[in-house]
Write a protein that holds these residues in place. Structure first.
Motif, PDB file in Angstrom:
ATOM      1  N   ILE A   1       1.090  -0.707   2.470  1.00 53.94           N
ATOM      2  CA  ILE A   1       2.141  -1.691   2.727  1.00 53.94           C
ATOM      3  C   ILE A   1       2.761  -2.118   1.406  1.00 53.94           C
ATOM      4  O   ILE A   1       2.049  -2.486   0.467  1.00 53.94           O
ATOM      5  CB  ILE A   1       1.575  -2.920   3.468  1.00 53.94           C
ATOM      6  N   ALA A   2       4.081  -2.092   1.352  1.00 54.23           N
ATOM      7  CA  ALA A   2       4.804  -2.592   0.178  1.00 54.23           C
ATOM      8  C   ALA A   2       5.187  -4.046   0.435  1.00 54.23           C
ATOM      9  O   ALA A   2       5.748  -4.379   1.476  1.00 54.23           O
ATOM     10  CB  ALA A   2       6.058  -1.766  -0.078  1.00 54.23           C
TER      11      ALA A   2
ATOM     12  N   PHE B   1      -2.020  -1.921  -1.014  1.00 58.18           N
ATOM     13  CA  PHE B   1      -0.744  -2.590  -1.252  1.00 58.18           C
ATOM     14  C   PHE B   1       0.010  -1.954  -2.416  1.00 58.18           C
ATOM     15  O   PHE B   1      -0.594  -1.537  -3.401  1.00 58.18           O
ATOM     16  CB  PHE B   1      -0.960  -4.077  -1.538  1.00 58.18           C
ATOM     17  N   VAL B   2       1.313  -1.921  -2.261  1.00 52.87           N
ATOM     18  CA  VAL B   2       2.221  -1.480  -3.315  1.00 52.87           C
ATOM     19  C   VAL B   2       3.128  -2.672  -3.605  1.00 52.87           C
ATOM     20  O   VAL B   2       3.698  -3.259  -2.682  1.00 52.87           O
ATOM     21  CB  VAL B   2       3.053  -0.257  -2.846  1.00 52.87           C
ATOM     22  N   PHE B   3       3.240  -3.031  -4.882  1.00 52.25           N
ATOM     23  CA  PHE B   3       4.070  -4.162  -5.284  1.00 52.25           C
ATOM     24  C   PHE B   3       5.246  -3.645  -6.111  1.00 52.25           C
ATOM     25  O   PHE B   3       5.098  -3.375  -7.304  1.00 52.25           O
ATOM     26  CB  PHE B   3       3.265  -5.181  -6.083  1.00 52.25           C
ATOM     27  N   PRO B   4       6.418  -3.495  -5.485  1.00 53.41           N
ATOM     28  CA  PRO B   4       7.571  -2.920  -6.178  1.00 53.41           C
ATOM     29  C   PRO B   4       8.189  -3.809  -7.260  1.00 53.41           C
ATOM     30  O   PRO B   4       8.954  -3.322  -8.084  1.00 53.41           O
ATOM     31  CB  PRO B   4       8.593  -2.679  -5.059  1.00 53.41           C
ATOM     32  N   ASP B   5       7.880  -5.092  -7.258  1.00 52.17           N
ATOM     33  CA  ASP B   5       8.436  -5.985  -8.277  1.00 52.17           C
ATOM     34  C   ASP B   5       7.458  -6.104  -9.435  1.00 52.17           C
ATOM     35  O   ASP B   5       6.326  -5.652  -9.355  1.00 52.17           O
ATOM     36  CB  ASP B   5       8.725  -7.368  -7.679  1.00 52.17           C
TER      37      ASP B   5
ATOM     38  N   ARG C   1      12.947  -0.449  -6.791  1.00 52.34           N
ATOM     39  CA  ARG C   1      11.944  -0.996  -5.859  1.00 52.34           C
ATOM     40  C   ARG C   1      11.872  -0.136  -4.606  1.00 52.34           C
ATOM     41  O   ARG C   1      10.797   0.243  -4.159  1.00 52.34           O
ATOM     42  CB  ARG C   1      12.312  -2.431  -5.470  1.00 52.34           C
ATOM     43  N   ARG C   2      13.029   0.136  -4.044  1.00 52.22           N
ATOM     44  CA  ARG C   2      13.073   0.946  -2.821  1.00 52.22           C
ATOM     45  C   ARG C   2      12.518   2.338  -3.088  1.00 52.22           C
ATOM     46  O   ARG C   2      11.712   2.853  -2.317  1.00 52.22           O
ATOM     47  CB  ARG C   2      14.504   1.031  -2.303  1.00 52.22           C
ATOM     48  N   THR C   3      12.922   2.956  -4.185  1.00 49.05           N
ATOM     49  CA  THR C   3      12.443   4.293  -4.527  1.00 49.05           C
ATOM     50  C   THR C   3      10.928   4.303  -4.675  1.00 49.05           C
ATOM     51  O   THR C   3      10.263   5.236  -4.220  1.00 49.05           O
ATOM     52  CB  THR C   3      13.119   4.785  -5.826  1.00 49.05           C
ATOM     53  N   MET C   4      10.383   3.255  -5.277  1.00 51.27           N
ATOM     54  CA  MET C   4       8.934   3.198  -5.472  1.00 51.27           C
ATOM     55  C   MET C   4       8.201   3.228  -4.132  1.00 51.27           C
ATOM     56  O   MET C   4       7.287   4.022  -3.936  1.00 51.27           O
ATOM     57  CB  MET C   4       8.513   1.950  -6.237  1.00 51.27           C
ATOM     58  N   TYR C   5       8.603   2.383  -3.204  1.00 52.81           N
ATOM     59  CA  TYR C   5       7.834   2.357  -1.958  1.00 52.81           C
ATOM     60  C   TYR C   5       8.095   3.583  -1.092  1.00 52.81           C
ATOM     61  O   TYR C   5       7.210   4.031  -0.373  1.00 52.81           O
ATOM     62  CB  TYR C   5       7.948   1.022  -1.217  1.00 52.81           C
ATOM     63  N   VAL C   6       9.278   4.169  -1.191  1.00 53.10           N
ATOM     64  CA  VAL C   6       9.537   5.418  -0.457  1.00 53.10           C
ATOM     65  C   VAL C   6       8.674   6.533  -1.051  1.00 53.10           C
ATOM     66  O   VAL C   6       8.018   7.288  -0.324  1.00 53.10           O
ATOM     67  CB  VAL C   6      11.037   5.777  -0.478  1.00 53.10           C
ATOM     68  N   ASN C   7       8.645   6.640  -2.383  1.00 48.93           N
ATOM     69  CA  ASN C   7       7.831   7.675  -3.035  1.00 48.93           C
ATOM     70  C   ASN C   7       6.342   7.488  -2.773  1.00 48.93           C
ATOM     71  O   ASN C   7       5.596   8.465  -2.708  1.00 48.93           O
ATOM     72  CB  ASN C   7       8.099   7.714  -4.537  1.00 48.93           C
ATOM     73  N   GLU C   8       5.927   6.244  -2.639  1.00 48.05           N
ATOM     74  CA  GLU C   8       4.513   5.951  -2.344  1.00 48.05           C
ATOM     75  C   GLU C   8       4.167   6.204  -0.880  1.00 48.05           C
ATOM     76  O   GLU C   8       3.026   6.099  -0.482  1.00 48.05           O
ATOM     77  CB  GLU C   8       4.196   4.491  -2.699  1.00 48.05           C
ATOM     78  N   LYS C   9       5.194   6.510  -0.081  1.00 51.36           N
ATOM     79  CA  LYS C   9       5.023   6.796   1.350  1.00 51.36           C
ATOM     80  C   LYS C   9       4.271   5.673   2.077  1.00 51.36           C
ATOM     81  O   LYS C   9       3.316   5.911   2.811  1.00 51.36           O
ATOM     82  CB  LYS C   9       4.331   8.133   1.551  1.00 51.36           C
ATOM     83  N   VAL C  10       4.745   4.450   1.852  1.00 51.34           N
ATOM     84  CA  VAL C  10       4.119   3.309   2.516  1.00 51.34           C
ATOM     85  C   VAL C  10       4.418   3.357   4.014  1.00 51.34           C
ATOM     86  O   VAL C  10       5.341   4.039   4.458  1.00 51.34           O
ATOM     87  CB  VAL C  10       4.588   1.957   1.914  1.00 51.34           C
ATOM     88  N   ASP C  11       3.616   2.639   4.776  1.00 51.41           N
ATOM     89  CA  ASP C  11       3.792   2.590   6.227  1.00 51.41           C
ATOM     90  C   ASP C  11       4.773   1.502   6.650  1.00 51.41           C
ATOM     91  O   ASP C  11       5.332   1.561   7.742  1.00 51.41           O
ATOM     92  CB  ASP C  11       2.434   2.363   6.903  1.00 51.41           C
TER      93      ASP C  11
END
Length: 179
Positions: free
Chosen positions: A6-7, A49-53, A66-76
Motif C-alpha cells: 500500500i502506498a 508500505f510505500v511512502f512516495p513523499d 510520487r505516482r511513478t514510484m508507487y506504480v513501479n513498486e506495483k502497490v495494490d
C-alpha cells in the motif's frame, strides 16, 4: 493471502507555500500524523508500505515522481492523504472529500466510496462528495488510487477535530478500515 503493498502519500512537504493552518501548523504535519496511525492500524496485517513523499517532509517530492514510484513498486492501492483549505484565514468551510481520476476505474471508485463513507461516519463532518479531478498523483489506471481531504485547516470547526489525536485517529481509521 499474499502480502499486500500500500502506498500512503502525505501530500505536501513542510516547505510548500500556503499549505498550513492560519496559525502555522503545516499540512504535511497533519497528514503525516494520520499516515502514522494508518500504518499502526494495519500493523497486524501482512502489509508492506510505500511512502512516495519525503519521510521528514523536508522536500516536496514531485507529483509525477510520487505516482511513478508507487506504480513501479506495483502497490495494490494508493492513498494520498490531505487536509483542505479555503482562503487560508479562519472561516466556516467544512467537510471531507475524496477524489478519483477523471478516468477512474471501478476499483478507484470502490476504494473512494469506502474511505469517503468512513470519513463522514467516523469524523462526523459534512460530506462534500466524491469528486473527479486531474490530480497527477492519482492520474493512472493501473492501481486503485484515491486522494482524500480530511477537513479544512482554516475551518474553525474542522480545525478543532483535525488537530486532535482523536480526530486524526478517526481519519486514519476511515482509511485503514477501507483498505
Amino acid at each position: 493471502m499474499a502480502k499486500k503493498k500500500i502506498a500512503l502519500d502525505c501530500g505536501h512537504g513542510l516547505k510548500t507555500a500556503g499549505k498550513q493552518t492560519p496559525n502555522g501548523i503545516k499540512e504535511w504535519t497533519l497528514n503525516d500524523k494520520v499516515r502514522d496511525k494508518v500504518v499502526e492500524n494495519l500493523k497486524e496485517y501482512d502489509v508492506e508500505f510505500v511512502f512516495p513523499d519525503n519521510n521528514e517532509g523536508n522536500t516536496d517530492e514531485g507529483l509525477t515522481a510520487r505516482r511513478t514510484m508507487y506504480v513501479n513498486e506495483k502497490v495494490d492501492a494508493a492513498v494520498s492523504i490531505h487536509h483542505n483549505a479555503f482562503k487560508g484565514v479562519w472561516g466556516n468551510a467544512t467537510g471531507v472529500e475524496a477524489y478519483v481520476d477523471r478516468n477512474a476505474t471501478a476499483k478507484d471508485r470502490e476504494l473512494a466510496n469506502l474511505i469517503y463513507n468512513n470519513m463522514v461516519s467516523y469524523l462526523g463532518m459534512k460530506g462534500r462528495g466524491i469528486k473527479e479531478a486531474d490530480f497527477t498523483v492519482i492520474n493512472q489506471n493501473e492501481i486503485p488510487a484515491v486522494l482524500t481531504e480530511g477537513g479544512f485547516m482554516d475551518g474553525i470547526e474542522d480545525y478543532k477535530i483535525i488537530t486532535t489525536d482523536e480526530g486524526q485517529s478517526k481519519y486514519a481509521k476511515a482509511i485503514s478500515d477501507a483498505l
